[in-house]
Write an enzyme that holds these catalytic residues in place. Sequence first.
Site, PDB file in Angstrom:
ATOM      1  N   HIS A  79      79.023  88.921  27.740  1.00 14.94           N
ATOM      2  CA  HIS A  79      79.501  88.929  29.253  1.00 14.94           C
ATOM      3  C   HIS A  79      78.934  89.937  30.013  1.00 14.94           C
ATOM      4  CE1 HIS A  79      83.604  86.681  28.361  1.00 14.94           C
ATOM      5  NE2 HIS A  79      82.580  86.162  27.472  1.00 14.94           N
TER       6      HIS A  79
ATOM      7  N   GLU B  21      84.471  78.280  37.283  1.00 18.90           N
ATOM      8  CA  GLU B  21      84.861  78.358  38.867  1.00 18.90           C
ATOM      9  C   GLU B  21      83.268  78.479  39.542  1.00 18.90           C
ATOM     10  OE1 GLU B  21      88.841  81.133  37.986  1.00 18.90           O
ATOM     11  OE2 GLU B  21      87.313  81.759  39.500  1.00 18.90           O
TER      12      GLU B  21
ATOM     13  N   TYR C  25      89.342  88.368  42.503  1.00 13.24           N
ATOM     14  CA  TYR C  25      89.233  86.872  42.091  1.00 13.24           C
ATOM     15  C   TYR C  25      90.076  86.677  40.867  1.00 13.24           C
ATOM     16  CZ  TYR C  25      85.961  86.283  45.998  1.00 13.24           C
ATOM     17  OH  TYR C  25      85.450  86.126  47.194  1.00 13.24           O
TER      18      TYR C  25
ATOM     19  N   TYR D 153      90.964  81.024  23.668  1.00 16.71           N
ATOM     20  CA  TYR D 153      90.201  80.311  22.515  1.00 16.71           C
ATOM     21  C   TYR D 153      90.850  79.953  21.334  1.00 16.71           C
ATOM     22  CZ  TYR D 153      86.091  81.326  25.295  1.00 16.71           C
ATOM     23  OH  TYR D 153      84.921  81.158  26.498  1.00 16.71           O
TER      24      TYR D 153
END
Length: 384
Positions: free
Chosen positions: A161, A254, A264, A275
């Site tokens: 990430h 998104e 957001y 998960y």
Amino acid sequence: MPDIMRRLPTALLLGGLTLGGQATAAETLIERLETDHHTLRLERLATGLEHPWSLAFLPGGDILVSERPGRLARIDADGGITRLDGVPEVSTRGQGGLLDLALHPGFGSGEGEDDWLYFTWSQAGDGGSATTLSRGRLSEDALEEVETLFVQDRFSAPGRHYGSRLAWLPDGTLLMSIGDRGRDPSRAQDGGDHAGSVLRLTQTGGVPEDNPFVGDPAVLDELYTLGNRNPQGLTVAADGSAWSTEHGPRTGDELNRLVGGENYGWPVVSRGNDYATNEPIGRDSAPGMRDPVHVFAGRFAPSGLTEVSGDTFPAWQGQLLAGGLASERLVRLALEGDDVVEREVILEGEIGRIRDVRQGPDGALYLLEDAARGALYRLTRADE
């Protein structure tokens, strides 16, 4: 339309086309690929790229490609590859490595002062790694005068990430995405943490005076938006609006219109599932948090985003093309304001995991396949 009807069988052919005014040999994989508006040709330009991540077009016609293990490849008009020296030593744990590329907007236009290549990478340090922004100058076979402009404020594990896309705004400032780093989602709601945000920086890595949170002691000055999970698509449209595609957890990927100062939502707001349990994470919407413009169906896994411009694909002008990793899709999205009014799957499995998508100076579309032996592809009009 059934998949088999959209793609006409073809032998592998060699054809001479142009890239930035130079001739190049291209291996045609699909001679005629039918879409709603245009008939396309899919070609492979270069192979043997190890997990390519991003590409940039040099004024002379060569293409730069970053390879995640830490190599910078220069591809010439004949598909030949030269790997440049001088790249910093990257952390290759997990999803880390050499990541996005962006030329300075003034590259090649003057005396050379602006001839900088900007790039993001995962830097190893105490506690793990950090998303880092650097820049350097290009020679024929090396990256030179490399300088680090920005390092996120916390080195952390695990190696995922990183976000790490770059896009220039019309005012000459640079947007840079950083993911939530994959272990503690709440970091994306912490204004005192660079993780889970999109930054806005000057060309030297500083803070623009008009950044939305300047003067707010609870939020770092570099932040442009927060509440972003892992944006791996980022583009600035011709009208100056900024758009990103962002990984949800399990589904819930998104498309967002980026507006300075907005939150957001992640992980308070999410359209995806956990998960392990497959249970929903967060709420669909919340006061003070901006909703996505579009939520992709299924496990799209976005990476790479561009706006179509010019005359090459007239029916797609001003529309977005989003690449997908796990889905192996290239998706076209037509917008009216903040509404997606038309959606079409252009590719699905023809080239594998799509890591990046860009429109070249010749108007054609260029895509990178994320694989151990990945490749560079091109989409052109077959009906011209």
